[in-house]
Design an enzyme around this catalytic site. Structure first.
Site, PDB file in Angstrom:
ATOM      1  N   ASP A   7      12.662   4.020   7.277  1.00 40.49           N
ATOM      2  CA  ASP A   7      12.336   3.802   5.876  1.00 40.49           C
ATOM      3  C   ASP A   7      13.666   3.609   5.133  1.00 40.49           C
ATOM      4  O   ASP A   7      14.744   3.890   5.679  1.00 40.49           O
ATOM      5  CB  ASP A   7      11.567   5.013   5.349  1.00 40.49           C
ATOM      6  CG  ASP A   7      11.269   4.927   3.866  1.00 40.49           C
ATOM      7  OD1 ASP A   7      10.769   3.890   3.417  1.00 40.49           O
ATOM      8  OD2 ASP A   7      11.572   5.907   3.156  1.00 40.49           O
ATOM      9  N   ASP A   9      14.278   3.964   1.000  1.00 44.64           N
ATOM     10  CA  ASP A   9      14.469   4.908  -0.112  1.00 44.64           C
ATOM     11  C   ASP A   9      14.210   6.343   0.337  1.00 44.64           C
ATOM     12  O   ASP A   9      13.141   6.644   0.874  1.00 44.64           O
ATOM     13  CB  ASP A   9      13.507   4.578  -1.259  1.00 44.64           C
ATOM     14  CG  ASP A   9      13.686   3.174  -1.793  1.00 44.64           C
ATOM     15  OD1 ASP A   9      14.345   3.020  -2.828  1.00 44.64           O
ATOM     16  OD2 ASP A   9      13.183   2.219  -1.152  1.00 44.64           O
ATOM     17  N   ASP A 167      10.694   9.676   5.013  1.00 40.79           N
ATOM     18  CA  ASP A 167      10.657  10.889   4.197  1.00 40.79           C
ATOM     19  C   ASP A 167       9.307  11.127   3.543  1.00 40.79           C
ATOM     20  O   ASP A 167       9.115  12.170   2.909  1.00 40.79           O
ATOM     21  CB  ASP A 167      11.719  10.826   3.095  1.00 40.79           C
ATOM     22  CG  ASP A 167      11.373   9.807   2.015  1.00 40.79           C
ATOM     23  OD1 ASP A 167      11.058   8.650   2.369  1.00 40.79           O
ATOM     24  OD2 ASP A 167      11.415  10.161   0.822  1.00 40.79           O
TER      25      ASP A 167
END
Length: 223
Positions: A7, A9, A167
Site C-alpha cells: 500500500d 499512504d 495499514d
C-alpha cells in the site's frame, strides 16, 4: 513469496499532512468545517468522498450532493497539484525496497490513490522506478478491498505468490480475498477490523523480513 505488494499512504509514505492541507482548503472554500488531523487520519483509506461527508456531518446542516461533489473535486484537484510538500517516505522504506529487489524479489505498489497523483508523488519522492508494477485505484482492476487490484499487480510484476503489506482494513480484506498473506504496519493510519487478523505485524519497515521469517513466510527470487 516472490513478490511483495505495498500500500502507499500510511505504509510506505506518510502523506497525512498534505492530505489534511488539501482537504481543509476545499472544505473552507465551500463553507464547511475543517477536519482535525486525527479526523482525517481515521478516514484516509476511505477516499475523498468520506472526508467531505465527515465534514458535512460535523457541520450539522443539510448539504446537497452537488456541494459534496464540488468540494471533493476541488480537494482532488488541489491535492494533485501539490501532493508532496510535506510527505516523506517512512524510515526504512527505500532501504527495504532496495533489499528486496537486490535479492530478486519483485515489488509492486497497490494503492487506492488515482494514477496521476500517485505518479506525481512517487516522482517527487524519488520512488518512481522502484516497483515492478504500480496499480492505482482508478485503473481497470478497481479498488481495494476488492482482490482484483492485488491479482493485477502480481501479474504485472511477473510474480506468482505475493505478500500484501498495508495499514488499513481494506488492505487486509483484499489480501484475504486474494488468498494472500498480509502484513499490517502498526505505524500507519488504519487499524484491522474486529474480525481481521494479519499474518504478521510490523512496527518498523526494517523489520519486515524478520517478521515474515517468524511467521514462516519466506521470500524467494524470481528465477
Amino acid at each position: 513469496m516472490d513478490t511483495v505488494l505495498f500500500d502507499l499512504d500510511g505504509t510506505l509514505v506518510d502523506t497525512l499532512d498534505d492530505i489534511v492541507r488539501a482537504v481543509n482548503t476545499s472544505l473552507r472554500d465551500h463553507g464547511l468545517p475543517a477536519l482535525s488531523r486525527a479526523e482525517v487520519r481515521d478516514r484516509v483509506g476511505e477516499g475523498g468522498t468520506a472526508l467531505i461527508e465527515a465534514s458535512v456531518r460535523k457541520s450539522g446542516r443539510a448539504v446537497g450532493p452537488a456541494v459534496v461533489a464540488r468540494a471533493q473535486e476541488a480537494y482532488l484537484t488541489g491535492y494533485a497539484a501539490s501532493p508532496a510538500e510535506d510527505s516523506r517516505p517512512y524510515a526504512g522504506a527505500v532501504a527495504l525496497l532496495e533489499r528486496l529487489r537486490a535479492a530478486g524479489v519483485r515489488t509492486a505498489l497497490c494503492t487506492n490513490k488515482a494514477g496521476g497523483v500517485t505518479a506525481e508523488l512517487l516522482k517527487a519522492l524519488r520512488l518512481d522506478g522502484r516497483f515492478d508494477a504500480v496499480v492505482a485505484g482508478d485503473g481497470p482492476a478497481g479498488r481495494k478491498p476488492s482482490p482484483e487490484p492485488l491479482h493485477h499487480a502480481l501479474r504485472l510484476a511477473g510474480g506468482t505468490a505475493g505478500l500484501m503489506v498495508g495499514d488499513s482494513r481494506h488492505d487486509l480484506a483484499a489480501a484475504r480475498a486474494a488468498g494472500m498473506p498480509a502484513a499490517w504496519v502498526s505505524f500507519g493510519y488504519g487499524r484491522p477490523g474486529p474480525a481481521q487478523a494479519p499474518d504478521l505485524e510490523v512496527a518498523h519497515l526494517d523489520a519486515l523480513e524478520s517478521a515474515a521469517h517468524t511467521a514462516r513466510i519466506q521470500f524467494h527470487a524470481i528465477r
